[in-house]
Write an enzyme that holds these catalytic residues in place. Structure first.
Site, PDB file in Angstrom:
ATOM      1  CE  LYS A  53      -4.014  -2.407   2.490  1.00  0.00           C
ATOM      2  NZ  LYS A  53      -4.401  -2.946   3.166  1.00  0.00           N
ATOM      3  CD  GLN A  97      -3.656  -4.697   6.514  1.00  0.00           C
ATOM      4  OE1 GLN A  97      -3.929  -3.554   5.705  1.00  0.00           O
ATOM      5  NE2 GLN A  97      -3.745  -6.060   5.605  1.00  0.00           N
ATOM      6  CG  ASP A 120      -9.337  -0.497   4.840  1.00  0.00           C
ATOM      7  OD1 ASP A 120      -8.869  -0.226   4.351  1.00  0.00           O
ATOM      8  OD2 ASP A 120      -8.844  -0.560   6.315  1.00  0.00           O
TER       9      ASP A 120
HETATM   10  N1  GUN Z   1      -6.272  -7.308   6.232  1.00  0.00           N
HETATM   11  C1  GUN Z   1      -6.993  -7.700   4.896  1.00  0.00           C
HETATM   12  N2  GUN Z   1      -7.380  -7.051   3.836  1.00  0.00           N
HETATM   13  C2  GUN Z   1      -7.691  -5.979   4.700  1.00  0.00           C
HETATM   14  C3  GUN Z   1      -8.121  -4.522   4.539  1.00  0.00           C
HETATM   15  O1  GUN Z   1      -8.760  -4.738   2.660  1.00  0.00           O
HETATM   16  N3  GUN Z   1      -8.005  -3.341   4.798  1.00  0.00           N
HETATM   17  C4  GUN Z   1      -7.667  -3.811   6.816  1.00  0.00           C
HETATM   18  N4  GUN Z   1      -7.165  -2.571   6.650  1.00  0.00           N
HETATM   19  N5  GUN Z   1      -6.781  -4.796   6.815  1.00  0.00           N
HETATM   20  C5  GUN Z   1      -7.526  -5.606   6.287  1.00  0.00           C
END
Ligand code: GUN
Length: 291
Positions: A53, A97, A120
């Site tokens: 990211k 996350q 998100d």
């Molecule tokens: N863990 C697995 N997928 C995601 C996601 O799309 N966002 C976040 N914050 N954590 C995750």
């Protein structure tokens, strides 16, 4: 012969589009979009995702900040950190996350993020708005899949669509988005899960199958009809002595069996994964522009 849906190439193209948009926005006096990510602990997969990211932010000209916190952090300390970022006017989007350590209530943390910064799309305000068709930050993976449908001109209207998996992040929002009254909606959706008794028969009737249950190679060739569109959301990491990293990724679809029956299919890796990150970037740009 099936057509491969190339998420890697599509995401690269969209990143170029975002980079251009950022350039124009900044030229006109806009602020450089800024995404913050909180990473708790040292989970290997989470480290990889957050690094990816961050790299993507650099590619499109965003600022990014990773806040690394130890596993031992208390829930109160984490909530305090979220609050700090909520108040920081320089930061447009915040992601925490997941998964978080067991001693932290994940839902409480999700709800602590300001809905305006929740890129998100996990906050109940954004989920609720999405459900009733109001503008909202939409969870990145389902949004990325809709974008693939759009770019590959795969029509969903009037189609029979099966979503396997009912997670808050993928399965549930995907089902809702596909059944919405919108261009890439208007499908008749069946949501399957671990208690669905006749999953094979249900899938065999589907024009579109979205496998998002997190079980490696679950969807086999005998479960899909000729000409189906198959979207593979699975990413199970398994040990491998054939790769440099020592790991390889397996999807929820047994690709070699399923692909020959499909009209379109996404690979793993290089399908849905890169599109998820692009959706996050799009949400961050939106958050920044709306401020
Ligand atoms: N863990 C697995 N997928 C995601 C996601 O799309 N966002 C976040 N914050 N954590 C995750």
């Amino acid at each position: 012969m099936y057509q491969l849906i190339d998420g890697k190439a599509t995401s690269a193209q969209i990143k170029e589009e975002i980079a251009e948009e950022v350039k124009q926005f900044v030229k006109q006096g806009g602020k450089i979009p800024h995404l913050a990510a909180i990473l708790v602990g040292h989970d290997g997969a989470s480290e990889t995702y957050v690094a990816s990211k961050e790299r993507s932010c650099q590619q499109v000209g965003f600022n990014s900040t990773i806040i690394r916190l130890e596993d031992s952090i208390t829930e109160a300390e984490l909530l305090k950190k979220v609050e700090e970022i909520n108040k920081n006017v320089d930061i447009d989007g915040l992601i925490v996350q997941l998964p978080l350590p067991d001693h932290i209530n994940e839902q409480k943390v999700i709800e602590a993020v300001l809905p305006e910064k929740d890129v998100d799309g996990f906050h109940p305000v954004n989920v609720g708005r999405m459900v009733i068709g109001l503008p909202a930050f939409i969870s990145a993976t389902p949004a990325g899949i809709l974008e693939l449908f759009k770019r590959y001109n795969i029509k969903t209207s009037g189609k029979s669509c099966v979503v396997i998996g009912r997670s808050n992040i993928v399965g549930k929002p995907m089902g809702i988005l596909l059944s919405r009254k919108s261009e890439y909606g208007n499908a008749t959706v069946t949501l399957c899960h671990s208690r669905t008794p006749n999953i094979k028969e249900v899938c065999l009737n589907a024009d579109i199958v979205i496998a998002a249950l997190g079980k490696a190679e679950f969807l086999t060739g005998d479960m899909v009809k000729e000409g189906a569109v198959v979207i593979d959301v699975g990413i199970t990491r398994v040990k491998s002595d054939k790769t440099k990293s020592g790991w390889k990724l397996l999807g929820d679809v047994k690709f070699d069996e399923v692909a020959p029956k499909c009209s379109y299919i996404t690979p793993v890796p290089g399908g849905v994964g890169p599109m998820t990150i692009v959706s996050l970037l799009k949400n961050t740009l939106l958050a920044s522009k709306e401020k």
